[in-house]
Scaffold this motif. Structure first.
Motif, mmCIF file in Angstrom:
data_model
loop_
_atom_site.group_PDB
_atom_site.id
_atom_site.type_symbol
_atom_site.label_atom_id
_atom_site.label_comp_id
_atom_site.label_asym_id
_atom_site.label_seq_id
_atom_site.Cartn_x
_atom_site.Cartn_y
_atom_site.Cartn_z
ATOM 1 N N ASP A 17 0.496 -1.373 0.224
ATOM 2 C CA ASP A 17 -0.049 0.011 -0.406
ATOM 3 C C ASP A 17 1.189 1.461 -0.420
ATOM 4 O O ASP A 17 1.844 1.509 0.629
ATOM 5 N N PRO A 18 0.906 2.209 -1.566
ATOM 6 C CA PRO A 18 1.927 2.901 -1.333
ATOM 7 C C PRO A 18 1.614 4.729 -0.047
ATOM 8 O O PRO A 18 2.184 4.221 0.314
ATOM 9 N N TYR A 19 0.330 4.183 0.023
ATOM 10 C CA TYR A 19 -0.202 5.460 1.121
ATOM 11 C C TYR A 19 0.089 5.385 2.618
ATOM 12 O O TYR A 19 1.225 5.754 2.582
ATOM 13 N N MET A 20 0.429 3.829 2.594
ATOM 14 C CA MET A 20 0.532 3.762 4.344
ATOM 15 C C MET A 20 2.160 3.712 4.152
ATOM 16 O O MET A 20 2.739 3.802 5.268
ATOM 17 N N VAL A 21 2.451 3.048 3.272
ATOM 18 C CA VAL A 21 4.377 3.192 3.047
ATOM 19 C C VAL A 21 4.814 4.814 3.249
ATOM 20 O O VAL A 21 5.921 4.645 3.697
ATOM 21 N N LYS A 22 4.197 5.045 2.493
ATOM 22 C CA LYS A 22 4.229 6.639 2.313
ATOM 23 C C LYS A 22 4.137 8.119 4.003
ATOM 24 O O LYS A 22 5.091 7.912 4.797
ATOM 25 N N LYS A 23 3.033 7.279 4.790
ATOM 26 C CA LYS A 23 2.928 7.904 5.977
ATOM 27 C C LYS A 23 3.984 7.072 7.088
ATOM 28 O O LYS A 23 4.502 7.930 7.915
#
Lengths: 201, 276
Positions: A17-23
């Motif tokens: 999940d790129p969103y979670m990774v970024k977060k």
């Protein structure tokens, strides 16, 4: 960043999940920055608790007396065992330097005496200026009392400096009586009976 | 760190990803609402509390102010009434006069019993008849004249003298009628106000002497010595200060205490000219 994403993908073995990774990456970076720059979040809970307790205590002890007694170097009131509460009335202050009606200056006191030019005559105890102002104030109060349907008590509270000579006190009291004051009270700092005092040598 | 660096995502996965992300956001919003997870901005509250606190600290008056009711020199006094019955016992109208040499205890009705028993100097001050030259209660011994007047005046002895007057069986019942429980206070022109207030305080209520058994209810048959400070000899100021008010349960409210009156209504009389 790309390495982190690959590592995570390798660890989990499932969809990334790129969103979670970024977060997660942003949080890690923020924590590093805070440690480096010393930008810790201050825990304000204890301070707020303390302030709430203080504010509550101060509101509880807040002076809600109908008359404000402002003591100063020239006006130190005497102590008394009386427990009669202050009542809404005309306040006359006698300090070391002046006689005041409410907050209005009336006559000055020099060397513990009212200047004879402020008395009706040299031998008189009447202070005409105080009498006039007091009468005006009492008339005003009577009018208000009538409009509000309250009894017109014509009460004066004398806030007297403890070193005031008896002669000045009597001059003010005599003038107040002539002006129409029917009841007089002295303001005093409340003290208990039964307190231990220092013995005289 | 751009989108180009990220792993490629297929269209199917992308849709699944968007669905999961929307679900997660919904979940977060729900948790925030129900678990109170929203960070609360406390700055405005702290500002307000600080302002209130400073205002209250600066305006707080921590000492309690009370008042003392007096009748003035020219106002109609409660003491003005005279006994209506000519055959009734003449009850003295007590005056305490304060000078720089002590207290003079006088009677406005010129009752001969009073003059003989109570107006003359007390034993410590030489005794004898009242001739006006010597005060009834002279100054305390062993104190320099530089000491403040309030410390040199013998308030404990004044209290004892007033108790003896009040409990005198001849006129005990007469006090309280016709305004006889008023004490007139007079003073020399230069006497400071705090001395007047302390004299009023001393004269108002009966005390239970410290270290003694409960003196009971004052009456015409009371043992006067039970009410006297220092056994009536030479009580020091601490005997007066340490003694508490003698009290009884109030008539209408047994939970409240009522003090026993000595001379509860002070009336101030005109000042004597300086040096007189």
């Amino acid at each position: 960043m790309a390495e982190n994403i690959e590592n995570l993908a390798a660890d989990n073995g499932d969809f990334l999940d790129p969103y979670m990774v970024k977060k997660k990456e942003r949080r890690r970076q923020k924590a590093i920055n805070e440690r480096i720059e010393g930008e810790f979040e201050l825990n304000l809970n204890a301070m707020i608790d303390m302030m709430t307790v203080l504010v509550t205590f101060l509101i509880q002890s807040f002076n809600a007396d109908p008359i404000t007694v402002n003591e100063s170097a020239d006006l130190r009131i005497a102590k008394s065992t009386s427990d009669l509460a202050l009542k809404d009335s005309v306040a006359i202050s006698i300090s070391k330097k002046s006689v005041m009606l409410q907050d209005e200056f009336v006559v000055s006191i020099v060397d513990g005496a009212i200047d004879p030019s402020n008395l009706q005559s040299a031998e008189s105890s009447i202070i005409p200026l105080l009498q006039q102002k007091l009468q005006e104030r009492l008339e005003q109060n009577s009018m208000w009392a009538k409009q509000l349907g309250r009894p017109d008590e014509r009460l004066a509270t004398l806030i007297v400096d403890k070193d005031t000579p008896y002669k000045v006190l009597i001059q003010v009291m005599t003038t107040a009586s002539i002006a129409g004051v029917q009841n007089i009270r002295f303001a005093a700092t409340k003290r208990g009976q039964g307190a231990v005092v220092k013995k005289a040598p | 760190m751009t989108d180009q660096n990220q792993a490629p995502i297929s269209e199917e996965n992308h849709e699944a990803f968007l669905a999961r992300r929307a679900e997660k956001r919904r979940g977060r919003a729900h948790r925030a609402r129900h678990e109170g997870d929203t960070p609360l901005n406390l700055i405005a509250m702290i500002d307000m509390m600080t302002t209130i606190m400073f205002f209250l600290i600066f305006t707080a008056v921590l000492s309690e102010t009370s008042t003392l009711e007096v009748t003035s020199a020219k106002a109609p006094s409660a003491a003005a009434g005279a006994p209506s019955d000519d055959n009734a016992v003449k009850v003295p109208k007590v005056t305490v006069y304060i000078s720089s040499d002590g207290f003079r205890v006088l009677d406005q009705t010129n009752n001969p019993d009073f003059a003989a028993k109570f107006a003359g100097p007390i034993e410590r001050c030489g005794g004898g008849a009242a001739d006006g030259t010597k005060p009834t209660i002279c100054m305390r011994e062993g104190l320099a004249e530089t000491e403040p007047l309030i410390a040199r005046l013998d308030y404990a002895a004044l209290y004892n003298q007033l108790v003896k007057i009040r409990l005198e069986p001849t006129w005990f019942e007469g006090f309280g009628k016709d305004g006889n429980n008023v004490v007139s206070i007079g003073a020399d022109a230069e006497i400071p106000f705090e001395v007047i207030v302390k004299t009023i305080d001393t004269a108002r209520y009966i005390l239970a002497p410290d270290g003694k058994a409960d003196p009971g209810t004052p009456s015409a048959a009371s043992n006067v010595s039970a009410f006297l400070l220092g056994d009536g000899k030479s009580p020091g100021p601490d005997a007066l200060e340490k003694s508490k008010f003698a009290v009884k349960p109030a008539a209408g409210n047994p939970k409240k205490n009522e003090r026993f009156d000595l001379f509860p209504f002070p009336s101030l009389v005109a000042a004597r000219p300086s040096g007189g």
